[in-house]
Motif scaffolding. Structure first.
Motif, PDB file in Angstrom:
ATOM      1  N   LEU A  59       0.813  -1.206   0.000  1.00 47.79           N
ATOM      2  CA  LEU A  59       0.000   0.000   0.000  1.00 47.79           C
ATOM      3  C   LEU A  59       0.848   1.258   0.000  1.00 47.79           C
ATOM      4  O   LEU A  59       0.505   2.257  -0.651  1.00 47.79           O
ATOM      5  N   LYS A 100       3.776   1.588  -1.334  1.00 48.79           N
ATOM      6  CA  LYS A 100       4.288   1.751  -2.698  1.00 48.79           C
ATOM      7  C   LYS A 100       3.209   2.310  -3.623  1.00 48.79           C
ATOM      8  O   LYS A 100       3.479   3.183  -4.456  1.00 48.79           O
ATOM      9  N   ILE A 101       2.001   1.795  -3.466  1.00 47.66           N
ATOM     10  CA  ILE A 101       0.891   2.282  -4.296  1.00 47.66           C
ATOM     11  C   ILE A 101       0.622   3.754  -4.017  1.00 47.66           C
ATOM     12  O   ILE A 101       0.381   4.552  -4.928  1.00 47.66           O
ATOM     13  N   VAL A 138       0.636   6.756  -6.698  1.00 50.36           N
ATOM     14  CA  VAL A 138      -0.549   7.591  -6.896  1.00 50.36           C
ATOM     15  C   VAL A 138      -0.213   9.059  -6.663  1.00 50.36           C
ATOM     16  O   VAL A 138      -0.618   9.943  -7.430  1.00 50.36           O
TER      17      VAL A 138
END
Length: 420
Positions: A318, A320-321, A325
């Motif tokens: 998460l 990394k995401i 984003v």
């Protein structure tokens, strides 16, 4: 309500509660119930017993003539909406065998133990999260009992062994009842053409029969009672045919995942959210994307929180995401920075108060939060287990240019309304 359901969910089947149908019948036809003891059974037959529309209409007309009710206004009105309450209609739609609103009303009573109309907005979230936590805990206990125990089999037969291994304990009880009733059913071979054989199955103590169609190619089976389509498990009539065909296990295509011990495994897809039309209004697009991501996020954290290793994997992923984003949003934001600044400074486009708070955006934010709470509550009161987390609503729905003063940040990107 019916018009609203059709416009919002055109493929949804709207049905009336059968329990309330009988209650209304007792009021409007009280003189008939008092004078004729057999009327209750005849009326019940019209509601429950028929597989074909022609048989239902014939029995309905016979009942009206028998009791002199041809001119009864209430029965005329009920016949006009027969598709919404007579079980001969709608059996092809999966309803988990729910024919009344008992489950919804039961959930309503549970919610009332936690929240009242006197609760303030932030108090509602706190109490609602307690409710969801308690329901999840009960679900975990049920899962633990299912994994650690095995149902006691009345007979050592393959089909019961298979059902006990794949179904949840509660669903196994339903299947066991159908399996037991199959041995009291009479069976007659009606026709046989190629690989397809049709059978007449007569339940014990009944005059009406059910037609079961069996195709030896792929072990395909269907019954006129449509219990599998309506309930999700094979009926006693189909099990009778499988038994005489020496098929000792349930064909895999008739074991639906929702009733199995592995119902939570994998990813639950929402095809309505996957096909997003980019031509829609930006606010509608945001809402659709938000709901889809929230559902995925909830599934992920519910599973990942069960063990330290999966927790670390999920957290790292998460993070990394979030970086990806943020980088993408920063890239898009830079190209539109000048146009956004112009819109904010334009008094015709944005109304602000003395503190610089965007009033229109604040209202949009408030209405959006209210909508999400109502959406989640509606589905829970229908008996559907919704994995809902209040902080997720705030995390994804902050659309204001400047955070309102009565919101305090309690975590990274998570806001909570403070008392005044």
């Amino acid at each position: 309500m019916a018009k609203g359901l059709i416009s919002t969910w055109p493929e949804t089947r709207h049905r009336l509660c059968i329990w309330h149908i009988f209650q209304n019948a007792a009021i409007h036809l009280s003189h008939v119930f008092e004078s004729f003891k057999q009327f209750a059974n005849d009326f019940s037959k019209c509601v429950y017993d028929f597989d074909e529309e022609e048989d239902f209409i014939s029995e309905w007309n016979t009942m009206l003539k028998k009791y002199g009710l041809e001119d009864n206004d209430w029965l005329k009105r009920m016949f006009e909406i027969k598709e919404k309450w007579a079980l001969v209609y709608g059996r092809e739609t999966f309803c988990a065998d729910m024919t009344t609103t008992q489950r919804s009303e039961s959930m309503n009573s549970v919610i009332k133990r936690y929240v009242t109309y006197k609760n303030k907005f932030h108090e509602f979230f706190n109490h609602f999260e307690r409710l969801v936590d308690d329901r999840r805990y009960k679900e975990l206990k049920a899962d633990f009992r299912a994994y650690m125990s095995t149902p006691v089999l009345p007979f050592d037969v393959d089909v019961l062994k298979q059902a006990a291994s794949v179904y949840t304990p509660e669903v196994f009880k339903w299947f066991e009842i159908e399996w037991g009733k199959s041995y009291d059913c009479g069976i007659i071979t009606y026709s046989e053409v190629g690989t397809v054989t049709e059978y007449k199955i007569t339940p014990k103590g009944r005059k009406n029969y059910h037609m079961v169609r069996f195709d030896s190619i792929g072990d395909q089976i269907s019954c006129s009672c449509k219990k599998f389509e309506f309930y999700g498990i094979l009926c006693s009539h189909s099990l009778k045919v499988l038994n005489i065909r020496n098929i000792m296990k349930i064909p895999s295509q008739y074991i639906i995942k929702s009733w199995t011990n592995k119902a939570k495994a994998g990813y639950v897809k929402d095809h309505n959210c996957c096909n997003i039309n980019n031509d829609l209004d930006p606010k509608v697009l945001f809402t659709k994307r938000y709901r889809d991501l929230c559902r995925l996020y909830t599934q992920l954290v519910t599973k990942a929180a069960q063990a330290e290793e999966t927790y670390k994997i999920a957290k790292e992923g998460l993070l990394k995401i979030l970086d990806l984003v943020d980088a993408r949003l920063h890239q898009e934001g830079s190209s539109n920075e000048m146009s956004n600044a112009t819109k904010v400074s334009n008094p015709t486009n944005n109304t602000t108060n003395a503190s610089g708070i965007n009033i229109k955006a604040y209202r949009r934010y408030y209405k959006y939060c209210i909508y999400e709470v109502q959406y989640a509550t509606t589905w829970i009161t229908r008996g559907v287990v919704v994995q809902f987390h209040a902080s997720m609503i705030f995390r994804a729905s902050v659309q204001v240019d400047k955070r309102p003063e009565n919101l305090t940040e309690i975590d990274n990107g998570t806001f909570r309304a403070s008392q005044n």
